[in-house]
Design a protein around this motif. Sequence first.
Motif, PDB file in Angstrom:
ATOM      1  N   CYS A 156      -5.662  -1.840   2.938  1.00 30.44           N
ATOM      2  CA  CYS A 156      -5.148  -0.512   3.288  1.00 30.44           C
ATOM      3  C   CYS A 156      -6.240   0.551   3.140  1.00 30.44           C
ATOM      4  CB  CYS A 156      -3.952  -0.162   2.406  1.00 30.44           C
ATOM      5  SG  CYS A 156      -2.353  -0.369   3.242  1.00 30.44           S
ATOM      6  N   LEU A 157      -7.009   0.468   2.053  1.00 30.15           N
ATOM      7  CA  LEU A 157      -8.080   1.442   1.863  1.00 30.15           C
ATOM      8  C   LEU A 157      -9.108   1.349   2.989  1.00 30.15           C
ATOM      9  CD1 LEU A 157      -9.364   3.641   0.156  1.00 30.15           C
ATOM     10  CD2 LEU A 157     -10.503   1.846  -1.174  1.00 30.15           C
ATOM     11  N   PHE A 158      -9.460   0.124   3.364  1.00 29.72           N
ATOM     12  CA  PHE A 158     -10.383  -0.075   4.485  1.00 29.72           C
ATOM     13  C   PHE A 158      -9.828   0.567   5.758  1.00 29.72           C
ATOM     14  CE2 PHE A 158     -11.244  -2.516   8.328  1.00 29.72           C
ATOM     15  CZ  PHE A 158     -12.624  -2.415   8.417  1.00 29.72           C
ATOM     16  N   ALA A 159      -8.548   0.349   6.034  1.00 28.69           N
ATOM     17  CA  ALA A 159      -7.933   0.896   7.253  1.00 28.69           C
ATOM     18  C   ALA A 159      -7.955   2.423   7.246  1.00 28.69           C
ATOM     19  CB  ALA A 159      -6.504   0.379   7.386  1.00 28.69           C
ATOM     20  N   ILE A 160      -7.751   3.024   6.075  1.00 33.95           N
ATOM     21  CA  ILE A 160      -7.786   4.486   5.973  1.00 33.95           C
ATOM     22  C   ILE A 160      -9.195   5.012   6.250  1.00 33.95           C
ATOM     23  CG2 ILE A 160      -7.562   6.421   4.362  1.00 33.95           C
ATOM     24  CD1 ILE A 160      -5.272   4.821   3.009  1.00 33.95           C
ATOM     25  N   VAL A 161     -10.201   4.382   5.626  1.00 26.68           N
ATOM     26  CA  VAL A 161     -11.591   4.803   5.856  1.00 26.68           C
ATOM     27  C   VAL A 161     -11.976   4.581   7.316  1.00 26.68           C
ATOM     28  CG1 VAL A 161     -13.997   4.470   5.180  1.00 26.68           C
ATOM     29  CG2 VAL A 161     -12.194   4.306   3.462  1.00 26.68           C
ATOM     30  N   TRP A 198       1.112   4.207  12.678  1.00 24.38           N
ATOM     31  CA  TRP A 198       2.092   3.580  11.782  1.00 24.38           C
ATOM     32  C   TRP A 198       1.397   2.874  10.630  1.00 24.38           C
ATOM     33  CZ3 TRP A 198       2.006  -1.425  10.424  1.00 24.38           C
ATOM     34  CH2 TRP A 198       1.408  -2.368  11.287  1.00 24.38           C
ATOM     35  N   HIS A 199       0.169   2.375  10.896  1.00 24.52           N
ATOM     36  CA  HIS A 199      -0.568   1.686   9.841  1.00 24.52           C
ATOM     37  C   HIS A 199      -0.945   2.658   8.727  1.00 24.52           C
ATOM     38  CE1 HIS A 199      -3.723  -1.722   9.048  1.00 24.52           C
ATOM     39  NE2 HIS A 199      -2.871  -1.557   8.051  1.00 24.52           N
ATOM     40  N   MET A 200      -1.383   3.859   9.109  1.00 25.38           N
ATOM     41  CA  MET A 200      -1.747   4.856   8.103  1.00 25.38           C
ATOM     42  C   MET A 200      -0.517   5.310   7.309  1.00 25.38           C
ATOM     43  SD  MET A 200      -4.954   5.143   8.165  1.00 25.38           S
ATOM     44  CE  MET A 200      -4.784   3.374   8.436  1.00 25.38           C
ATOM     45  N   ILE A 201       0.594   5.544   8.009  1.00 26.11           N
ATOM     46  CA  ILE A 201       1.812   5.969   7.308  1.00 26.11           C
ATOM     47  C   ILE A 201       2.223   4.918   6.281  1.00 26.11           C
ATOM     48  CG2 ILE A 201       4.253   6.520   7.593  1.00 26.11           C
ATOM     49  CD1 ILE A 201       2.270   8.668   8.588  1.00 26.11           C
ATOM     50  N   HIS A 202       2.145   3.645   6.677  1.00 27.59           N
ATOM     51  CA  HIS A 202       2.454   2.553   5.736  1.00 27.59           C
ATOM     52  C   HIS A 202       1.500   2.576   4.544  1.00 27.59           C
ATOM     53  CE1 HIS A 202       2.585  -1.442   3.946  1.00 27.59           C
ATOM     54  NE2 HIS A 202       1.310  -1.590   4.279  1.00 27.59           N
ATOM     55  N   CYS A 203       0.204   2.676   4.829  1.00 32.09           N
ATOM     56  CA  CYS A 203      -0.796   2.585   3.761  1.00 32.09           C
ATOM     57  C   CYS A 203      -0.740   3.782   2.811  1.00 32.09           C
ATOM     58  CB  CYS A 203      -2.198   2.447   4.361  1.00 32.09           C
ATOM     59  SG  CYS A 203      -2.546   0.796   5.004  1.00 32.09           S
ATOM     60  N   PHE A 204      -0.448   4.963   3.329  1.00 29.43           N
ATOM     61  CA  PHE A 204      -0.332   6.128   2.453  1.00 29.43           C
ATOM     62  C   PHE A 204       0.771   5.894   1.412  1.00 29.43           C
ATOM     63  CE2 PHE A 204      -1.905   8.980   6.139  1.00 29.43           C
ATOM     64  CZ  PHE A 204      -3.221   8.698   5.823  1.00 29.43           C
ATOM     65  N   ASP A 205       1.896   5.403   1.867  1.00 34.92           N
ATOM     66  CA  ASP A 205       3.023   5.199   0.951  1.00 34.92           C
ATOM     67  C   ASP A 205       2.758   4.024   0.012  1.00 34.92           C
ATOM     68  OD1 ASP A 205       5.520   5.963  -0.079  1.00 34.92           O
ATOM     69  OD2 ASP A 205       6.556   4.446   1.112  1.00 34.92           O
ATOM     70  N   TYR A 206       2.154   2.976   0.551  1.00 34.82           N
ATOM     71  CA  TYR A 206       1.863   1.797  -0.273  1.00 34.82           C
ATOM     72  C   TYR A 206       0.847   2.143  -1.363  1.00 34.82           C
ATOM     73  CZ  TYR A 206       0.706  -3.015  -1.524  1.00 34.82           C
ATOM     74  OH  TYR A 206       0.507  -4.183  -2.213  1.00 34.82           O
ATOM     75  N   MET A 207      -0.205   2.858  -1.004  1.00 37.37           N
ATOM     76  CA  MET A 207      -1.239   3.215  -1.974  1.00 37.37           C
ATOM     77  C   MET A 207      -0.700   4.206  -3.007  1.00 37.37           C
ATOM     78  SD  MET A 207      -3.845   1.376  -1.326  1.00 37.37           S
ATOM     79  CE  MET A 207      -5.108   2.168  -2.320  1.00 37.37           C
ATOM     80  N   ARG A 208       0.192   5.096  -2.575  1.00 37.61           N
ATOM     81  CA  ARG A 208       0.805   6.025  -3.536  1.00 37.61           C
ATOM     82  C   ARG A 208       1.514   5.241  -4.639  1.00 37.61           C
ATOM     83  NH1 ARG A 208       5.908   7.384  -4.402  1.00 37.61           N
ATOM     84  NH2 ARG A 208       6.639   6.356  -2.497  1.00 37.61           N
TER      85      ARG A 208
END
Length: 267
Positions: free
Chosen positions: A178-183, A201-211
């Motif tokens: 997820c961090l890789f996808a955000i960067v 949708w990938h970023m929305i998922h990763c933001f919530d997952y990383m939170r």
Amino acid sequence: MNSHKLKYSSLHLDDQSSSRSSTEVKSLVGEEKLWHDELNDPIRRTKRNGLLATLRSSRWIIDTSLLLIIVALLIRDQWRTPAVLQDPNIWQFGQDFTGVGPKFSSKITTFVPDESYAPNNTADFFTEEVLDKWNKLMPIGMGFVWVNDTAKYHDLPTPIMWPEKTVFTTSATHQLHCLFAIVQTYSGLTSGHEIPDDHHWHMIHCFDYMRQAIMCSADMALEGLETTFPDHNGGSDGWDSKHVCRDWSQVKSYLEGVRAYDDQLIY
């Protein structure tokens, strides 16, 4: 007066009917007497009293038996309940709850800046050198583990769809992905480089997952005054503080030992 005599003179008693009724009454009285006599028969009364006495004397056996059955059921349920459910204090922080993963050693790690994973010039993120560094963060197998004999474990999530294997992934490698996808998305948007079509949708998922991952780990290491912010705003950049961390080399070695396949990509 004579009319009354005539009226009733036509009525006469049937001697045979009267005799039969009398016999039936006697029969009923006789049966009742027989039943009463049987109840009060000394032998029958003695047997009945003996049975009641036996039941009373054996009540403690029945009560004890029921108590032992209850205790046995409780012990059985206790044995069936995994140890981690019985005593939460034996959980290792960040440990797999299902019982699949082992315990790992901890080590003191100092956070230091390293822009090689997220270059200040965001176009450089897409070079082979940077992408290779991200890929090598992943263990061989990318954190996808093959779990045999699933009946030994508890609370397993639904397995990932995989041919002929029961496979799960791990949270640490998911977080890295997820961090890789955000960067990747940020670098692409700021440098004009092409980014994946599913980035929204990938970023929305990763933001919530990383939170939730950050809140779960709740790293309480103390951090001091920043030294790298361009405006030196008096905040903290988190560098040069010490953290109690899991030994990533042990984690990586374990994941490679139970891997479901041999790829090593972070995409």
